[in-house]
Motif scaffolding. Sequence first.
Motif, PDB file in Angstrom:
ATOM      1  N   ALA A  91       0.869  -1.187   0.000  1.00 33.61           N
ATOM      2  CA  ALA A  91       0.000   0.000   0.000  1.00 33.61           C
ATOM      3  C   ALA A  91       0.901   1.231   0.000  1.00 33.61           C
ATOM      4  CB  ALA A  91      -0.880   0.008   1.229  1.00 33.61           C
ATOM      5  N   LEU A  92       0.590   2.126  -0.924  1.00 35.13           N
ATOM      6  CA  LEU A  92       1.407   3.337  -1.037  1.00 35.13           C
ATOM      7  C   LEU A  92       0.597   4.538  -0.568  1.00 35.13           C
ATOM      8  CD1 LEU A  92       3.175   3.276  -4.510  1.00 35.13           C
ATOM      9  CD2 LEU A  92       4.196   4.043  -2.389  1.00 35.13           C
ATOM     10  N   ILE A  93       1.197   5.299   0.302  1.00 43.03           N
ATOM     11  CA  ILE A  93       0.554   6.555   0.715  1.00 43.03           C
ATOM     12  C   ILE A  93       1.455   7.670   0.185  1.00 43.03           C
ATOM     13  CG2 ILE A  93      -0.203   7.973   2.654  1.00 43.03           C
ATOM     14  CD1 ILE A  93      -0.428   5.260   4.226  1.00 43.03           C
ATOM     15  N   PHE A  94       0.923   8.434  -0.755  1.00 41.20           N
ATOM     16  CA  PHE A  94       1.747   9.421  -1.453  1.00 41.20           C
ATOM     17  C   PHE A  94       1.811  10.734  -0.669  1.00 41.20           C
ATOM     18  CE2 PHE A  94      -0.032   6.601  -4.625  1.00 41.20           C
ATOM     19  CZ  PHE A  94       1.060   6.266  -5.400  1.00 41.20           C
ATOM     20  N   GLN A  95       2.912  11.434  -0.904  1.00 38.28           N
ATOM     21  CA  GLN A  95       3.095  12.732  -0.253  1.00 38.28           C
ATOM     22  C   GLN A  95       1.991  13.704  -0.682  1.00 38.28           C
ATOM     23  OE1 GLN A  95       6.970  14.323  -1.014  1.00 38.28           O
ATOM     24  NE2 GLN A  95       6.787  15.917   0.528  1.00 38.28           N
ATOM     25  N   LYS A  96       1.626  13.606  -1.985  1.00 39.26           N
ATOM     26  CA  LYS A  96       0.572  14.505  -2.483  1.00 39.26           C
ATOM     27  C   LYS A  96      -0.771  13.787  -2.578  1.00 39.26           C
ATOM     28  CE  LYS A  96       3.582  17.739  -4.784  1.00 39.26           C
ATOM     29  NZ  LYS A  96       4.105  18.248  -6.054  1.00 39.26           N
ATOM     30  N   PHE A  97      -0.937  12.775  -1.767  1.00 38.97           N
ATOM     31  CA  PHE A  97      -2.202  12.051  -1.572  1.00 38.97           C
ATOM     32  C   PHE A  97      -2.646  11.251  -2.803  1.00 38.97           C
ATOM     33  CE2 PHE A  97      -2.904  16.545   0.020  1.00 38.97           C
ATOM     34  CZ  PHE A  97      -2.046  16.401   1.109  1.00 38.97           C
ATOM     35  N   ASN A  98      -2.595  11.921  -3.974  1.00 40.65           N
ATOM     36  CA  ASN A  98      -2.990  11.239  -5.215  1.00 40.65           C
ATOM     37  C   ASN A  98      -4.376  10.615  -5.131  1.00 40.65           C
ATOM     38  OD1 ASN A  98      -0.735  11.964  -6.565  1.00 40.65           O
ATOM     39  ND2 ASN A  98       0.366  10.049  -6.203  1.00 40.65           N
ATOM     40  N   LEU A  99      -5.344  11.447  -4.774  1.00 41.58           N
ATOM     41  CA  LEU A  99      -6.728  10.979  -4.800  1.00 41.58           C
ATOM     42  C   LEU A  99      -7.302  11.238  -6.189  1.00 41.58           C
ATOM     43  CD1 LEU A  99      -8.059  12.334  -1.380  1.00 41.58           C
ATOM     44  CD2 LEU A  99      -6.986  10.130  -1.880  1.00 41.58           C
ATOM     45  N   LEU A 100      -8.267  10.419  -6.565  1.00 37.02           N
ATOM     46  CA  LEU A 100      -8.946  10.652  -7.847  1.00 37.02           C
ATOM     47  C   LEU A 100      -9.918  11.814  -7.655  1.00 37.02           C
ATOM     48  CD1 LEU A 100      -9.656   6.932  -8.756  1.00 37.02           C
ATOM     49  CD2 LEU A 100      -7.895   8.399  -9.717  1.00 37.02           C
ATOM     50  N   ASN A 139     -17.827  13.463   0.367  1.00 41.20           N
ATOM     51  CA  ASN A 139     -17.191  14.675  -0.174  1.00 41.20           C
ATOM     52  C   ASN A 139     -16.180  14.323  -1.271  1.00 41.20           C
ATOM     53  OD1 ASN A 139     -18.535  15.594   2.118  1.00 41.20           O
ATOM     54  ND2 ASN A 139     -17.065  17.249   2.429  1.00 41.20           N
ATOM     55  N   LEU A 140     -16.109  15.201  -2.260  1.00 36.16           N
ATOM     56  CA  LEU A 140     -15.062  15.060  -3.285  1.00 36.16           C
ATOM     57  C   LEU A 140     -13.754  15.565  -2.690  1.00 36.16           C
ATOM     58  CD1 LEU A 140     -16.952  16.414  -6.427  1.00 36.16           C
ATOM     59  CD2 LEU A 140     -16.213  14.061  -6.041  1.00 36.16           C
ATOM     60  N   PRO A 141     -12.606  15.144  -3.227  1.00 35.08           N
ATOM     61  CA  PRO A 141     -11.322  15.638  -2.709  1.00 35.08           C
ATOM     62  C   PRO A 141     -11.245  17.165  -2.688  1.00 35.08           C
ATOM     63  CG  PRO A 141     -10.945  13.766  -4.126  1.00 35.08           C
ATOM     64  CD  PRO A 141     -12.415  14.072  -4.217  1.00 35.08           C
ATOM     65  N   SER A 142     -11.877  17.799  -3.685  1.00 40.03           N
ATOM     66  CA  SER A 142     -11.816  19.262  -3.730  1.00 40.03           C
ATOM     67  C   SER A 142     -12.582  19.900  -2.569  1.00 40.03           C
ATOM     68  CB  SER A 142     -12.390  19.773  -5.054  1.00 40.03           C
ATOM     69  OG  SER A 142     -13.717  19.329  -5.205  1.00 40.03           O
ATOM     70  N   GLU A 143     -13.408  19.091  -1.881  1.00 42.25           N
ATOM     71  CA  GLU A 143     -14.180  19.596  -0.744  1.00 42.25           C
ATOM     72  C   GLU A 143     -13.528  19.230   0.594  1.00 42.25           C
ATOM     73  OE1 GLU A 143     -18.408  19.044  -3.167  1.00 42.25           O
ATOM     74  OE2 GLU A 143     -17.685  17.494  -1.820  1.00 42.25           O
ATOM     75  N   LEU A 144     -12.311  18.706   0.525  1.00 41.95           N
ATOM     76  CA  LEU A 144     -11.608  18.299   1.739  1.00 41.95           C
ATOM     77  C   LEU A 144     -10.362  19.161   1.930  1.00 41.95           C
ATOM     78  CD1 LEU A 144     -11.663  14.418   1.168  1.00 41.95           C
ATOM     79  CD2 LEU A 144     -13.169  15.708   2.681  1.00 41.95           C
ATOM     80  N   GLU A 149      -7.573  15.017   3.027  1.00 44.17           N
ATOM     81  CA  GLU A 149      -7.166  14.234   1.841  1.00 44.17           C
ATOM     82  C   GLU A 149      -6.122  13.194   2.239  1.00 44.17           C
ATOM     83  OE1 GLU A 149      -6.761  15.961  -2.203  1.00 44.17           O
ATOM     84  OE2 GLU A 149      -6.706  17.855  -1.109  1.00 44.17           O
ATOM     85  N   GLN A 150      -5.190  13.645   3.094  1.00 42.22           N
ATOM     86  CA  GLN A 150      -4.142  12.719   3.533  1.00 42.22           C
ATOM     87  C   GLN A 150      -4.748  11.519   4.250  1.00 42.22           C
ATOM     88  OE1 GLN A 150      -1.387  11.543   2.959  1.00 42.22           O
ATOM     89  NE2 GLN A 150       0.146  12.874   3.881  1.00 42.22           N
TER      90      GLN A 150
END
Lengths: 222, 381
Positions: A91-100, A139-144, A149-150
């Motif tokens: 499982a990878l947890i990215f520094q920039k979250f990388n959510l869709l 919520n969409l990522p843009s609403e977090l 997001e992290q």
Amino acid sequence: MTDKNALIAEDIRVVFGASDYRFVALDGINLKVASGEFAVLMGPSGCGKTTLLHVLSGILRPTSGCVWVDGTELTALGSAARTRLRRDRIALIFQKFNLLPTVSARGNVAIMKKLGASVGTSSPDELLETVGLGAKKDNLPSELSMGEEQRVAIARALYTDPAIILADEPTGSVDSANKTRILDVFEDCNREMGRTILVATHDENVASRAGRVIEMEDGKVV
Amino acid sequence: MLTPDMGSLVISNLYRRKVRSAIAIVAVAVGVAAPIVLAGMTYGSINEVLDRIRNVGADIIVSRTSNPALLGVRTGVLDESLAVKLGTVEVEYDGEIVRPAESVSPVLVWVAEFDGRLQNVYGITPDEFPAFGGPMADALVAGRLMDGPDELVIDDRLAASAGLGNGDTVELMNRKFTIAGVVRAGAGARLFMRLDALQGLTGQNGKVSAFYVKCKHPGYVSVTASAIENEFPGLNAIAMGALADEMAEGMAGLDEFVGAVTALALLVAGLVILLTTYTVVLERTREIGILKALGASRAFIARVILSETLVLCVLVAAVGVGLAFLANLAIEFRYPLLTVETTPGRVFGYAALGVAVGVLAGIVPVLYAATRDPAETLRYE
């Protein structure tokens, strides 16, 4: 911790660019992380922590050197096999979250099942509750916020019940209360479930929770 | 291809980019609608002309060899008195000598402006109308056939288009006429007046453009046509069915025309889909990288993008068909005399072709997306 190594890196070199623009990101890294170990990579920005995590996860093929994941030589695998191994074991947890960006927090966690990964017993909703986002599942990522997001990215990583968790600055964007919550989750995963955890961080608090600190500088383990 | 699990991802992607999706859908839908409308207008007009020929009750049309009367040229080139001679032509059929003609209807064809458009006007003797009109002869929907020299009969489409009805007065060829009756559209022309009236009006007294011969028995038709041509050099006698087929064959080139325009419209539609899908891939490079980093296979990436293209194309087809129907309604409203023939088969065919072209056009960007290296997009984060 067992004697078996979950991750082995042998003489890893990663060189970006060519001739005048050549940049050595990793320069002969040798590393072993045992199964069930909780270790952290520490070092200044640009020292190669993120690049090393990408190499260990098979996202990035090193210029030279070998990587083994749970006894399988990752660097000898083709692209599709590396992708499958990453999906099933890491499982990878990215520094920039990388959510869709087009799907909700719940959808971002549930996507792993759609990708064909085997998932654990906890549902996406339960995992989002665990990281304190029960009220923002739709919520969409843009609403977090960045911290939220992290935490979605962490819930996504835990959904597949992975043998190995590679996390890049997982607490970099969260407040102290949520930092504690995330570190508690990592500790539970490590102690209760025996997951191998390797975290890249600048944070001494994170390092204090780990069993081992691996220092990096200028693309080398020091 | 589109599994229920992927469905929500595909739909949410399209919905999230709704403006771009809507613009792409409308742009490509026009490409699908255009051939449907064009083909509908082309084949509608052709088939209407052919139906007008087929619906004429007579079996044979006799005209001057060099002057096909049905094409509507202003002409009165045959002596009306020929009708009597044509009526007495004898042929041998089944070993017997017979007079095959049941009736011979002289018709003068003229072109005149009516309600702002050029129309064929048929001058015909009212008594001959039943024989000429054939299945349409009983199609009087209002009033009666023309009796006097100042009376017209028009068909119902022209009546609706011009907003005219029984008893209305109109001007035709600088003369006032009263509409005596309205017939159902479908046989010969849209405007009929008495033969002698049209002859007088055009200075063609005693002249006609063609004779419509109705035979007593279907078996007489071909031998009668041959006999007329043998007996009257310079005359052309063609069975009505053969004439319609001949004209249909002559218009076959329109198939290529419609095909070429369709191909062009679909090419443009395909290019728009290609551009749209390529843009999707470019703007979602990072997303594709994320999915691959999380463990998505090339097949999964290809399926997601291709499914989006497929959903887009199906929406395009649906909107295209809707646009085509709206366009047809608008055309029929604006030009009521123009026949737009839209068959379910043709609509389904063009819609399916649009979907196929769109999906094919989407394949190249999809393959590009599927083979992207996740490290390309993520390693510099």
